[in-house]
Write a protein that holds these residues in place. Structure first.
Motif, PDB file in Angstrom:
ATOM      1  N   SER A 181       0.838  -1.187   0.000  1.00 16.71           N
ATOM      2  CA  SER A 181       0.000   0.000   0.000  1.00 16.71           C
ATOM      3  C   SER A 181       0.872   1.235   0.000  1.00 16.71           C
ATOM      4  O   SER A 181       0.611   2.204  -0.724  1.00 16.71           O
ATOM      5  CB  SER A 181      -0.905  -0.037   1.230  1.00 16.71           C
ATOM      6  OG  SER A 181      -1.565   1.166   1.410  1.00 16.71           O
ATOM      7  N   ARG A 185       1.089   3.873  -3.035  1.00 13.18           N
ATOM      8  CA  ARG A 185       0.644   5.241  -2.775  1.00 13.18           C
ATOM      9  C   ARG A 185       1.744   6.244  -3.109  1.00 13.18           C
ATOM     10  O   ARG A 185       1.452   7.350  -3.572  1.00 13.18           O
ATOM     11  CB  ARG A 185       0.249   5.391  -1.303  1.00 13.18           C
ATOM     12  CG  ARG A 185      -1.230   5.173  -1.137  1.00 13.18           C
ATOM     13  CD  ARG A 185      -1.675   5.511   0.256  1.00 13.18           C
ATOM     14  NE  ARG A 185      -1.583   4.326   1.099  1.00 13.18           N
ATOM     15  CZ  ARG A 185      -1.299   4.288   2.337  1.00 13.18           C
ATOM     16  NH1 ARG A 185      -1.085   5.383   2.996  1.00 13.18           N
ATOM     17  NH2 ARG A 185      -1.240   3.177   2.991  1.00 13.18           N
ATOM     18  N   ALA A 189       1.053   9.197  -5.528  1.00 13.29           N
ATOM     19  CA  ALA A 189       0.985  10.541  -4.971  1.00 13.29           C
ATOM     20  C   ALA A 189       1.817  11.472  -5.850  1.00 13.29           C
ATOM     21  O   ALA A 189       1.460  12.620  -6.064  1.00 13.29           O
ATOM     22  CB  ALA A 189       1.523  10.545  -3.533  1.00 13.29           C
TER      23      ALA A 189
END
Length: 192
Positions: A181, A185, A189
């Motif tokens: 995760s 991310r 991002a």
């Protein structure tokens, strides 16, 4: 000396089931069983010539013959009495019927007692064998329970190990998901 009954008392006549008049003058071998009666005259003659007593002065158990033909046991004691006109023999008798009946009853009681002892011993052996069989069953059940308990402990140990592995896998999965995760991310991002 010739074996003829000269006199009897009331008890003797009742015992042999004759009246006194029937007995007096009767040969004494008429109140004896046949196997003794046929030899009685020779017994008297032998004693008078040899003077060796077989019953005179000694006494012994013999059988008497009643008027009805039945035999009964009695103790006979014969004594020799010298009189002016010759010898006579006096016989004293003691009826042993009650004694023999008591002995037979005692033998029967002993047999009954022995039979009861045998039966009770058999019953006791049966109970002991049943108890031994129950004891064996209990021992077998205890062994089976111990085996089951050991199997349960082994299974518990295996389950404990499996649970530990599951926990480890759960932690690895959580870390993987957390790392994945984080890794997904971070580039996203930046892109976003």
């Amino acid at each position: 000396e010739v074996g003829i009954i000269l006199d009897v008392n009331k008890a003797a006549s009742e015992l042999f089931q004759y009246t006194k008049n029937e007995l007096v003058g009767l040969p004494v071998n008429n109140i004896m069983p046949l196997h003794h009666a046929v030899q009685h005259s020779s017994y008297i003659a032998d004693y008078l010539t040899t003077r060796k007593p077989k019953i005179i002065g000694i006494g012994r158990e013999v059988e008497g013959l009643r008027k009805d033909g039945s035999l009964f046991p009695f103790w006979l004691s014969v004594n020799e009495v010298q009189q002016e006109n010759g010898k006579i023999f006096t016989g004293f008798i003691h009826d042993l019927t009650a004694v023999r009946n008591a002995e037979k009853a005692l033998v029967k009681l002993n047999e009954d007692l022995e039979n009861k002892v045998v039966q009770r011993t058999y019953d006791l052996e049966k109970v002991v064998n049943q108890m031994l069989q129950l004891n064996k069953q209990f021992e077998d059940e205890i062994i089976a329970r111990k085996f089951t308990e050991e199997q349960l402990k082994l299974r518990e140990t295996e389950l404990q190990k499996s649970l530990e592995r599951e926990k480890e896998l759960g932690e690895l999965k959580s870390r993987f998901v957390s790392i994945a995760s984080h890794e997904f991310r971070t580039p996203l991002a930046t892109i976003s």
